[in-house]
Write a protein that holds these residues in place. Structure first.
Motif, short mmCIF file in Angstrom:
data_model
loop_
_atom_site.label_atom_id
_atom_site.label_comp_id
_atom_site.label_asym_id
_atom_site.label_seq_id
_atom_site.Cartn_x
_atom_site.Cartn_y
_atom_site.Cartn_z
N CYS A 2 -79.11 45.58 1.28
CA CYS A 2 -78.48 44.44 0.63
C CYS A 2 -77.73 44.88 -0.63
O CYS A 2 -78.18 45.77 -1.34
N SER A 3 -76.60 44.23 -0.89
CA SER A 3 -75.86 44.46 -2.13
C SER A 3 -75.31 43.13 -2.60
O SER A 3 -74.98 42.26 -1.80
N LYS A 4 -75.23 42.97 -3.92
CA LYS A 4 -74.72 41.73 -4.50
C LYS A 4 -73.24 41.87 -4.81
O LYS A 4 -72.79 42.90 -5.26
N LEU A 5 -72.50 40.80 -4.58
CA LEU A 5 -71.09 40.75 -4.90
C LEU A 5 -70.95 39.99 -6.21
O LEU A 5 -71.32 38.82 -6.29
N THR A 65 -74.02 41.69 2.35
CA THR A 65 -73.48 41.45 1.02
C THR A 65 -73.90 40.05 0.59
O THR A 65 -73.59 39.07 1.26
N LEU A 66 -74.61 39.98 -0.52
CA LEU A 66 -75.15 38.71 -1.00
C LEU A 66 -74.25 38.14 -2.09
O LEU A 66 -73.69 38.87 -2.90
N THR A 67 -74.12 36.82 -2.10
CA THR A 67 -73.37 36.14 -3.15
C THR A 67 -74.28 35.10 -3.78
O THR A 67 -75.12 34.49 -3.11
N LEU A 123 -71.25 48.22 -9.97
CA LEU A 123 -72.09 49.32 -9.52
C LEU A 123 -73.52 49.15 -10.03
O LEU A 123 -74.48 49.44 -9.33
N ARG A 124 -73.62 48.65 -11.26
CA ARG A 124 -74.94 48.41 -11.84
C ARG A 124 -75.71 47.37 -11.04
O ARG A 124 -76.89 47.51 -10.79
N MET A 125 -75.00 46.31 -10.60
CA MET A 125 -75.66 45.25 -9.82
C MET A 125 -76.13 45.79 -8.47
O MET A 125 -77.20 45.44 -7.99
N ILE A 126 -75.33 46.65 -7.86
CA ILE A 126 -75.72 47.24 -6.58
C ILE A 126 -76.95 48.12 -6.76
O ILE A 126 -77.87 48.10 -5.95
N ALA A 127 -76.98 48.88 -7.86
CA ALA A 127 -78.12 49.74 -8.12
C ALA A 127 -79.38 48.92 -8.36
O ALA A 127 -80.46 49.25 -7.86
#
Length: 135
Positions: free
Chosen positions: A55-58, A37-39, A2-6
Protein backbone atom coordinates in the motif's frame (compact mmCIF):
# COMPACT_ATOMS: atom_id res chain seq x y z
CA UNK A 1 5.33 12.29 -0.90
CA UNK A 2 8.27 9.94 -0.49
CA UNK A 3 8.05 10.41 3.27
CA UNK A 4 4.37 9.39 3.23
CA UNK A 5 5.17 6.26 1.23
CA UNK A 6 7.92 5.35 3.67
CA UNK A 7 5.59 5.86 6.63
CA UNK A 8 2.87 3.76 4.98
CA UNK A 9 5.39 1.02 4.29
CA UNK A 10 6.60 1.03 7.89
CA UNK A 11 3.03 0.88 9.18
CA UNK A 12 2.24 -2.07 6.94
CA UNK A 13 5.36 -4.03 7.95
CA UNK A 14 3.65 -6.16 10.63
CA UNK A 15 1.01 -7.36 8.17
CA UNK A 16 3.63 -7.96 5.52
CA UNK A 17 5.83 -9.85 8.00
CA UNK A 18 3.02 -12.28 8.77
CA UNK A 19 2.37 -12.85 5.07
CA UNK A 20 6.09 -13.28 4.42
CA UNK A 21 6.39 -15.79 7.28
CA UNK A 22 3.59 -17.88 5.81
CA UNK A 23 5.20 -17.66 2.40
CA UNK A 24 8.61 -18.61 3.79
CA UNK A 25 7.15 -21.65 5.54
CA UNK A 26 5.58 -22.92 2.33
CA UNK A 27 8.75 -22.26 0.27
CA UNK A 28 6.72 -20.98 -2.70
CA UNK A 29 6.72 -17.47 -4.13
CA UNK A 30 3.55 -15.47 -3.50
CA UNK A 31 0.74 -16.19 -5.91
CA UNK A 32 -0.05 -12.54 -6.38
CA UNK A 33 1.47 -9.18 -5.43
CA UNK A 34 -1.08 -6.37 -5.36
CA UNK A 35 -0.10 -2.68 -5.32
CA UNK A 36 -2.78 -0.41 -3.87
CA UNK A 37 -2.71 3.40 -3.89
CA UNK A 38 -4.70 4.85 -1.01
CA UNK A 39 -6.33 8.27 -0.92
CA UNK A 40 -7.66 10.12 2.08
CA UNK A 41 -8.44 7.93 5.09
CA UNK A 42 -8.55 4.61 3.21
CA UNK A 43 -7.04 1.59 4.92
CA UNK A 44 -4.85 -1.06 3.38
CA UNK A 45 -6.89 -4.16 2.44
CA UNK A 46 -6.05 -7.46 4.09
CA UNK A 47 -4.20 -10.07 2.01
CA UNK A 48 -6.32 -12.95 0.71
CA UNK A 49 -5.21 -16.43 -0.43
CA UNK A 50 -1.45 -16.01 -0.08
CA UNK A 51 -1.17 -12.65 -1.82
CA UNK A 52 1.09 -9.81 -0.75
CA UNK A 53 -0.51 -6.35 -0.57
CA UNK A 54 1.73 -3.27 -0.92
CA UNK A 55 0.00 0.00 0.00
CA UNK A 56 1.06 3.59 -0.66
CA UNK A 57 -0.67 6.88 0.09
CA UNK A 58 -1.29 9.52 -2.55
CA UNK A 59 -0.63 12.94 -1.05
CA UNK A 60 -2.46 15.15 -3.55
CA UNK A 61 -4.78 12.91 -5.60
CA UNK A 62 -6.38 15.62 -7.76
CA UNK A 63 -3.30 17.63 -8.76
CA UNK A 64 -1.12 17.27 -11.81
CA UNK A 65 2.44 16.39 -10.73
CA UNK A 66 4.87 19.34 -10.82
CA UNK A 67 7.03 17.67 -13.44
CA UNK A 68 4.09 17.51 -15.87
CA UNK A 69 2.76 21.02 -15.30
CA UNK A 70 3.47 23.38 -18.15
CA UNK A 71 4.55 26.87 -17.26
CA UNK A 72 3.95 29.46 -19.94
CA UNK A 73 5.90 32.67 -19.96
CA UNK A 74 3.81 35.80 -19.89
CA UNK A 75 4.56 39.50 -19.75
CA UNK A 76 4.07 39.46 -15.99
CA UNK A 77 6.64 36.70 -15.45
CA UNK A 78 9.30 37.78 -17.96
CA UNK A 79 12.02 40.17 -16.95
CA UNK A 80 12.48 43.66 -18.30
CA UNK A 81 15.78 42.56 -19.88
CA UNK A 82 13.96 40.01 -22.07
CA UNK A 83 11.28 42.56 -22.99
CA UNK A 84 13.91 45.12 -23.96
CA UNK A 85 15.83 42.55 -26.04
CA UNK A 86 12.64 41.60 -27.89
CA UNK A 87 11.83 45.25 -28.61
CA UNK A 88 15.39 45.81 -29.82
CA UNK A 89 15.19 42.84 -32.21
CA UNK A 90 11.82 44.00 -33.58
CA UNK A 91 13.28 47.45 -34.17
CA UNK A 92 16.31 46.00 -35.97
CA UNK A 93 14.16 43.91 -38.30
CA UNK A 94 11.81 46.79 -39.08
CA UNK A 95 14.80 48.97 -40.01
CA UNK A 96 16.38 46.32 -42.25
CA UNK A 97 19.72 46.41 -40.47
CA UNK A 98 22.40 43.78 -41.30
CA UNK A 99 21.97 40.27 -39.84
CA UNK A 100 18.21 40.62 -39.37
CA UNK A 101 16.77 38.43 -42.18
CA UNK A 102 14.46 41.20 -43.30
CA UNK A 103 13.25 41.90 -46.86
CA UNK A 104 13.58 45.61 -46.06
CA UNK A 105 16.85 47.53 -46.23
CA UNK A 106 20.21 46.96 -47.84
CA UNK A 107 21.64 44.26 -45.50
CA UNK A 108 18.51 42.57 -44.22
CA UNK A 109 19.00 39.29 -46.09
CA UNK A 110 22.35 38.54 -44.41
CA UNK A 111 20.93 37.14 -41.18
CA UNK A 112 18.63 34.45 -42.59
CA UNK A 113 21.04 31.53 -42.03
CA UNK A 114 21.74 32.72 -38.48
CA UNK A 115 18.02 32.98 -37.74
CA UNK A 116 17.38 29.47 -39.09
CA UNK A 117 20.19 28.07 -36.91
CA UNK A 118 18.83 29.82 -33.81
CA UNK A 119 15.31 28.53 -34.55
CA UNK A 120 16.63 24.97 -34.98
CA UNK A 121 18.54 25.15 -31.67
CA UNK A 122 15.45 26.48 -29.86
CA UNK A 123 13.23 23.70 -31.29
CA UNK A 124 15.80 21.05 -30.36
CA UNK A 125 16.07 22.39 -26.78
CA UNK A 126 12.26 22.48 -26.43
CA UNK A 127 11.94 18.90 -27.70
CA UNK A 128 14.61 17.75 -25.22
CA UNK A 129 12.81 19.58 -22.37
CA UNK A 130 9.48 17.95 -23.27
CA UNK A 131 11.03 14.47 -23.50
CA UNK A 132 12.72 14.87 -20.12
CA UNK A 133 9.42 15.82 -18.48
CA UNK A 134 7.70 12.56 -19.54
CA UNK A 135 7.79 10.12 -16.61
Amino acid sequence: MLRMIAIAALLSLPGMAIAQDKQAESGKPPERIRNVTLTGADKCPAPVNGEVVVCSKLEEPYRIPKALRETKKSAATSSWVNTAATLDEVGREAGGLPDTCSPVGSGGQTGCALKLNQQYAAEKAEKKRQESSIP
